[in-house]
Design an enzyme around this catalytic site. Structure first.
Site, PDB file in Angstrom:
ATOM      1  N   ASN A  11      42.865  52.079 -24.979  1.00 45.10           N
ATOM      2  CA  ASN A  11      42.385  52.364 -23.606  1.00 45.10           C
ATOM      3  C   ASN A  11      42.963  51.200 -22.812  1.00 45.10           C
ATOM      4  O   ASN A  11      42.605  50.039 -23.059  1.00 45.10           O
ATOM      5  CB  ASN A  11      40.870  52.338 -23.627  1.00 45.10           C
ATOM      6  CG  ASN A  11      40.177  52.766 -22.340  1.00 45.10           C
ATOM      7  OD1 ASN A  11      38.993  52.476 -22.197  1.00 45.10           O
ATOM      8  ND2 ASN A  11      40.830  53.448 -21.446  1.00 45.10           N
ATOM      9  N   ASN A  72      39.095  53.205 -11.928  1.00 39.37           N
ATOM     10  CA  ASN A  72      39.714  54.266 -12.727  1.00 39.37           C
ATOM     11  C   ASN A  72      41.138  54.539 -12.250  1.00 39.37           C
ATOM     12  O   ASN A  72      41.524  54.152 -11.148  1.00 39.37           O
ATOM     13  CB  ASN A  72      38.897  55.559 -12.603  1.00 39.37           C
ATOM     14  CG  ASN A  72      37.641  55.555 -13.447  1.00 39.37           C
ATOM     15  OD1 ASN A  72      37.639  55.097 -14.584  1.00 39.37           O
ATOM     16  ND2 ASN A  72      36.558  56.047 -12.868  1.00 39.37           N
ATOM     17  N   CYS A  81      32.918  49.393 -17.774  1.00 37.96           N
ATOM     18  CA  CYS A  81      34.001  49.800 -18.681  1.00 37.96           C
ATOM     19  C   CYS A  81      33.885  48.946 -19.944  1.00 37.96           C
ATOM     20  O   CYS A  81      34.109  47.732 -19.884  1.00 37.96           O
ATOM     21  CB  CYS A  81      35.356  49.602 -18.009  1.00 37.96           C
ATOM     22  SG  CYS A  81      36.749  50.099 -19.036  1.00 37.96           S
ATOM     23  N   ASN A 153      27.127  53.880 -16.588  1.00 38.63           N
ATOM     24  CA  ASN A 153      27.919  54.974 -16.020  1.00 38.63           C
ATOM     25  C   ASN A 153      27.512  56.258 -16.743  1.00 38.63           C
ATOM     26  O   ASN A 153      26.910  56.214 -17.806  1.00 38.63           O
ATOM     27  CB  ASN A 153      29.422  54.685 -16.145  1.00 38.63           C
ATOM     28  CG  ASN A 153      29.865  54.470 -17.586  1.00 38.63           C
ATOM     29  OD1 ASN A 153      29.047  54.311 -18.493  1.00 38.63           O
ATOM     30  ND2 ASN A 153      31.157  54.478 -17.825  1.00 38.63           N
ATOM     31  N   ASN A 185      31.663  61.337 -17.661  1.00 39.34           N
ATOM     32  CA  ASN A 185      32.600  61.160 -18.783  1.00 39.34           C
ATOM     33  C   ASN A 185      32.102  62.054 -19.910  1.00 39.34           C
ATOM     34  O   ASN A 185      30.921  61.957 -20.304  1.00 39.34           O
ATOM     35  CB  ASN A 185      32.583  59.695 -19.237  1.00 39.34           C
ATOM     36  CG  ASN A 185      32.939  58.745 -18.091  1.00 39.34           C
ATOM     37  OD1 ASN A 185      34.101  58.613 -17.721  1.00 39.34           O
ATOM     38  ND2 ASN A 185      31.934  58.091 -17.513  1.00 39.34           N
ATOM     39  N   CYS A 212      36.993  55.182 -25.163  1.00 34.08           N
ATOM     40  CA  CYS A 212      36.100  54.899 -24.027  1.00 34.08           C
ATOM     41  C   CYS A 212      34.933  54.091 -24.584  1.00 34.08           C
ATOM     42  O   CYS A 212      34.117  54.635 -25.338  1.00 34.08           O
ATOM     43  CB  CYS A 212      35.620  56.215 -23.415  1.00 34.08           C
ATOM     44  SG  CYS A 212      34.378  56.021 -22.115  1.00 34.08           S
TER      45      CYS A 212
HETATM   46  N1  LIG Z   1      35.947  56.397 -16.570  1.00 34.90           N
HETATM   47  C1  LIG Z   1      34.667  55.669 -16.656  1.00 34.90           C
HETATM   48  C2  LIG Z   1      34.903  54.150 -16.543  1.00 34.90           C
HETATM   49  C3  LIG Z   1      35.720  53.604 -17.696  1.00 34.90           C
HETATM   50  C4  LIG Z   1      35.006  53.785 -18.986  1.00 34.90           C
HETATM   51  C5  LIG Z   1      35.820  53.520 -20.243  1.00 34.90           C
HETATM   52  N2  LIG Z   1      37.222  53.255 -20.077  1.00 34.90           N
HETATM   53  C6  LIG Z   1      35.146  52.466 -21.089  1.00 34.90           C
HETATM   54  O1  LIG Z   1      35.837  51.782 -21.870  1.00 34.90           O
HETATM   55  O2  LIG Z   1      33.903  52.355 -21.000  1.00 34.90           O
HETATM   56  C7  LIG Z   1      33.741  56.120 -15.510  1.00 34.90           C
HETATM   57  O3  LIG Z   1      34.255  56.588 -14.485  1.00 34.90           O
HETATM   58  O4  LIG Z   1      32.521  55.934 -15.676  1.00 34.90           O
END
Ligand SMILES: N[C@H](CCC[C@H](N)C(=O)O)C(=O)O
Length: 270
Positions: A11, A72, A81, A153, A185, A212
């Site tokens: 990621n 993002n 994140c 999130n 997500n 993620c």
């Molecule tokens: N796209 C996610 C944020 C990045 C989450 C992901 N890349 C992680 O490692 O937690 C959102 O809009 O809530």
């Protein structure tokens, strides 16, 4: 503009050092940086800014020197994140801006405590995942039931029976905007052993990613429903493997954080 490229279980992120908070990072600029053909290419941007130079609520970053301004790939802002904060912490130590050890990072979801050495994996206290009830996503007309989970999130963790590799994530899963007014997500996971799951994800604002971090915590929390006491989960994602520990009070995410390259964007490009 100076940048560093890094990833956590693939990621990937463009890191923008901005200690004094002088960068005015428009969504269009983020989308250009993240464009995998016309730009540098990434799932998101991590702007590195001192909390005292960030527009944060008075108490938001009181005990943290640094604020992770996460964006993002489409330029939208997200609260947190999990892979990004590991890479963010690894960058601070590598750049000599923080010492190896244990300290807080300010995020839009609040303070998150990271623990890291001079090299190797990074561990993050991700806070208590909140199981919020149930929801549904659709893929190619098929409905998938899942647990709504907040990790700062929004997530929908859908358990599936077959290999997650068989799912077609070339298009965004459908969901009810009345249930997820801020988007969501969507994770699809399958048990592959005792406290061991495999997962794929279609991320809000970035599309399918190789991993993620907040999603792995959401999936572990959904999979652990009813498991008494503390539990440690292995989560396999297309980009690698992380460990999620749940103890009923909070959750910890542990995994790699790799810095790949650094450079300068061309004058006037962005
Ligand atoms: N796209 C996610 C944020 C990045 C989450 C992901 N890349 C992680 O490692 O937690 C959102 O809009 O809530």
């Amino acid at each position: 503009m100076r940048f560093v490229k890094g990833h956590g279980t693939e990621n990937d992120f463009v890191i923008l050092p901005d200690p004094d908070g002088v960068l005015d990072l428009a969504p269009e600029a983020v989308a250009r940086l993240c464009d995998r053909r016309a730009g540098i290419g990434a799932d998101g941007v991590l702007r590195v800014v001192r909390t005292k130079a960030a527009e944060l609520d008075a108490d938001a970053g009181a005990d943290a020197e640094w604020f992770m301004d996460y964006r993002n790939a489409d330029g939208s802002i997200a609260e947190m994140c999990g892979n990004g904060i590991r890479v963010f912490a690894r960058y601070l130590v590598d750049a000599g801006l923080a010492a190896p050890g244990e300290w807080d990072v300010a995020t839009r979801a609040g303070l998150r405590r990271v623990t890291l050495g001079a090299s190797g994996d990074v561990s993050v206290d991700m806070g208590a995942p909140e199981l919020l009830g149930y929801g549904e996503a659709s893929l190619a007309g098929a409905a998938f039931q899942g647990r709504r989970v907040s990790v700062g999130n929004p997530h929908l963790a859908c358990r599936v029976d077959g290999p997650v590799a068989a799912l077609d994530l070339s298009r965004a899963p459908g969901f009810d905007p009345a249930v997820f007014p801020d988007g969501v997500n969507v994770e699809f996971f399958r048990s592959v052993g005792e406290r061991h799951v495999e997962m794929r994800v279609f991320e809000r604002g970035s599309g399918e990613t190789r991993s993620c971090g907040t999603g792995t915590v959401a999936v572990a929390a959904a999979a652990a429903q009813g498991t008494p006491g503390a539990s440690e989960w292995t989560v396999d994602v297309p980009g690698g493997r992380v460990t999620v520990t749940l103890d009923g009070r909070t959750s910890h995410l542990r995994g790699p954080a790799v810095l790949v390259a650094e450079g300068e964007t061309r004058p006037g490009w962005i």
